[in-house]
Scaffold this active site. Sequence first.
Site: not given
Length: 585
Positions: A217, A403
């Site tokens: 992530d 992201d």
Amino acid sequence: MFKQYLFVLLLALVSYLVTAAPLQPEPLHTLVLRKIPITRDGEHPVTAFERHQKAAIKRMHRYKRTPPPSEEEFHQRNLERRRSIESNPNLDKRMYIPDIPLPSLPKQQPQKRIWWPPTDSSAIPTPTGGPVPHVAAEVNRTGGGAAAATANVQASGSNANGFSENALQALQEVSLKNSDSDLIQGGLDYIIEANDIGYLCEIQIGTPAQTFLMIMDTGSADTWVPSTSCGIANCGDHTAIGADNSKTFQASETQFQVTYGSGAVAGVLAADSMTIAGMTLVNHVMGVTLQESVQFSANNVPFDGLVGLALGKLANQGVQTPLESLASTGLIKDPILGIALGRLTDGENNGELVFGQANTAKLDPTTTQTLEVTSQEGFWEVDMAAVSIDGVDAVTGRQAILDTGTSLMIAPPADAAAFHAQINGAADVGGGMFSIPCTIDQEITMTFGNVAFQIDVRDLLFQPLSADLTGDCLSSLSAGTIKDDVTWLLGDSFLKNVYMTTNADDLTVQLSARTDAPGSSSFGQASGNAAGVANNAMNFGTSSNSTDLASNATSSSANAASTTSNTAAVSLISAIAALLAGKSI
């Protein structure tokens, strides 16, 4: 005098060798990425979208450092949106009859997704349920938009047949798709979840080493895995670490807690060996959970933990990220991460994570744009010059957070409305969501620096709204306030279309066209453009990395010739040294 002359000649020759001899390229450290399959029994696309919204709303509040809404607020928001749609007879059946049956699947949503904080109702478009009014926008001719771009990277996909049947099948299956990328040293496969919902990698922790399947992530900076002390009741039936199964495990009493868009974890910090792409960190500090919310602990959740790849300043744990530790211990030269995401509808998964530098075989250096990080919080946030539809700028002068932990794209409400106003057949379906034709064939580009990167039209579709795969689909771009009225969130729907490289030292992000996407304008350009790597700012401002990248592009025949030349030069140096020592040659 003669010896002094020879000595000067020796020094000159040594200097020549130092500057002329090619350095050995640093091995590329990559991870394979897979996707997590999360679908629901008989769940309609809009309901699935609501799950993503709820998780992402919470994460948006984390961006703003504000408390998340209550469960009652979420409930009222859903009721208001549904009442609006139910009052429109043209949308009622299309939106809420689950025409696509799905098998029995998990009842929880484990991954976090980013959406808007519902605190300012005035900033959210009124859910009309009707078409988005078409706005006549003007092409930006003064710079900063698509018209000012010096290059336009074309995507390869087509929605001529509507929503992909392969993608629909992926929604109905509980499976992970491994990457078939030809890994280079230091690389990890990026494992695909369902139809590009999320991406995972395998790493090893402990002694003896155990394999953990982890979310990778770039939108968070904390790393954690379950503790063996947590137990199935609190952490589910997942791989765990502790003193009872690792002789190198060292627990501490320092507590940590992380709240994500969907779910939360809490536990203590601990140290143990961690191996990423064959590189082992000794006594690396990470979190071990003693309590996990059901989004992480449910037995049907396929991943074990999470690796945070944002900047360390974003971490709640106050420790180095694995990427930063790999650099500080010398296992990689620089804290650089190269990211290539796979796309299920391509029929294969070629996603990978590269630690230490970019994988030049997957990017076109002639399109590379180097962008300074603009976030002070630790996100990979950069300037976005424009978002354009068919060459017409919908917005200009925006910010974008990049992201990998987010599936879709979020734009400020006014920007989302302006965007869909240029999409033929788009409709506002309420709740910040829009429908678009599943057969959309318009050209959507996002301009960074001087390059307009086109989004593959397949990535503009979230899910069909009925069994008719050529009908209407939910748009992968929705409305929501990320931080302000100029910041967009670009998740996997955009990132699949570019090669993304981050540098935690220089605080830069590089975006490049992919050369491994068949049919795209840069397909197969890596080898032809290899010589241009060093001249396209691929070193993030570090000469050593530039040399490494150039070295990676050097052919084996050139290396062989260089080796022969160096051998002869070394022999000459030996002869000169012998003369200086007064020996005969």
